[in-house]
Design a protein around this motif. Structure first.
Motif, PDB file in Angstrom:
ATOM      1  N   VAL A   1       0.840  -1.203   0.000  1.00 33.47           N
ATOM      2  CA  VAL A   1       0.000   0.000   0.000  1.00 33.47           C
ATOM      3  C   VAL A   1       0.874   1.251   0.000  1.00 33.47           C
ATOM      4  O   VAL A   1       0.618   2.196  -0.752  1.00 33.47           O
ATOM      5  CB  VAL A   1      -0.978  -0.010   1.196  1.00 33.47           C
TER       6      VAL A   1
ATOM      7  N   GLY B   1      -4.965   5.551  -1.525  1.00 28.58           N
ATOM      8  CA  GLY B   1      -5.344   4.585  -0.510  1.00 28.58           C
ATOM      9  C   GLY B   1      -4.981   4.977   0.909  1.00 28.58           C
ATOM     10  O   GLY B   1      -5.079   4.165   1.816  1.00 28.58           O
TER      11      GLY B   1
ATOM     12  N   ASN C   1     -10.145  -1.592  -2.804  1.00 31.92           N
ATOM     13  CA  ASN C   1      -9.516  -2.761  -3.417  1.00 31.92           C
ATOM     14  C   ASN C   1      -9.970  -2.970  -4.856  1.00 31.92           C
ATOM     15  O   ASN C   1      -9.217  -3.504  -5.672  1.00 31.92           O
ATOM     16  CB  ASN C   1      -9.805  -4.011  -2.583  1.00 31.92           C
TER      17      ASN C   1
ATOM     18  N   LEU D   1      -5.384  -4.044  -2.534  1.00 35.85           N
ATOM     19  CA  LEU D   1      -4.683  -3.881  -1.260  1.00 35.85           C
ATOM     20  C   LEU D   1      -3.767  -5.060  -0.949  1.00 35.85           C
ATOM     21  O   LEU D   1      -2.770  -4.909  -0.256  1.00 35.85           O
ATOM     22  CB  LEU D   1      -5.699  -3.717  -0.121  1.00 35.85           C
TER      23      LEU D   1
END
Length: 143
Positions: free
Chosen positions: A45, A74, A113, A118
Motif C-alpha cells: 500500500v 489509498g 480494493n 490492497l
C-alpha cells in the motif's frame, strides 16, 4: 471482513503435515506468518501497489491536500493502512492452531480494493520467504 485468510499451504502441505504432527502448538508459527503478511500488505500500500496503482486525479490530490489529508493513493486518513497493519481497533485477526485470518473491518476497503488492490500478488520470493519462516519456526518448536 476484508483481508487475508490462511488455511493451508498446498506447496508445502506434505512436509508441513509431517512436521505439524510433531508440533503441538501451531499458533505461534501462524502469528509470525500473519505479522509478515501484514508487513507485505503495508509495503504494498505504501508503495502505491508496488507501482501498479493508477495515479490519483490531479483535482483529487489538490482537494486532499487542501483538506489536510495524505495525497498518496489509498491513504486519505491512514485509518485503512493502520487497520491492515494491525495497529487499530478496526484490525481483524484470528489465529488458532489450524488457521489464521488477518484483515480490516473497515467497510470501504472492498471499494478501495476494486480500483487499487490492497493485497499484493505474492511472487516466488515472497512465498519462499514465508515457507522459510514457517520451517524456521517449526524447527524451533521441535527443538
Amino acid at each position: 471482513m476484508y483481508g487475508v485468510r490462511i488455511d493451508g499451504a498446498d506447496r508445502l502441505a506434505g512436509q508441513l503435515d509431517d512436521m505439524a504432527d510433531q508440533v503441538t502448538e501451531l499458533r505461534p508459527v501462524l502469528l509470525d506468518v500473519v505479522d509478515r503478511l501484514r508487513e507485505l500488505i503495508v509495503d504494498h500500500v505504501e508503495s502505491g501497489g508496488s507501482g501498479t496503482w493508477p495515479p490519483l486525479d490531479p483535482e483529487t490530490i489538490i482537494r486532499k491536500a487542501r483538506e489536510g489529508h495524505s495525497t498518496r493513493p489509498g491513504q486519505r486518513t491512514g485509518a485503512l493502512l493502520d487497520s491492515l497493519a494491525g495497529d487499530s481497533p478496526a484490525s481483524v485477526e484470528h489465529v488458532d492452531d489450524d488457521s489464521a485470518e488477518a484483515g480490516t473491518a473497515i467497510d470501504y476497503a472492498r471499494f478501495v480494493n476494486a480500483v487499487r488492490p490492497l493485497i499484493p500478488d505474492l511472487d516466488g520470493g515472497d512465498v519462499d520467504e514465508l515457507a522459510e519462516l514457517i520451517l524456521e519456526r517449526l524447527m524451533e518448536a521441535l527443538s
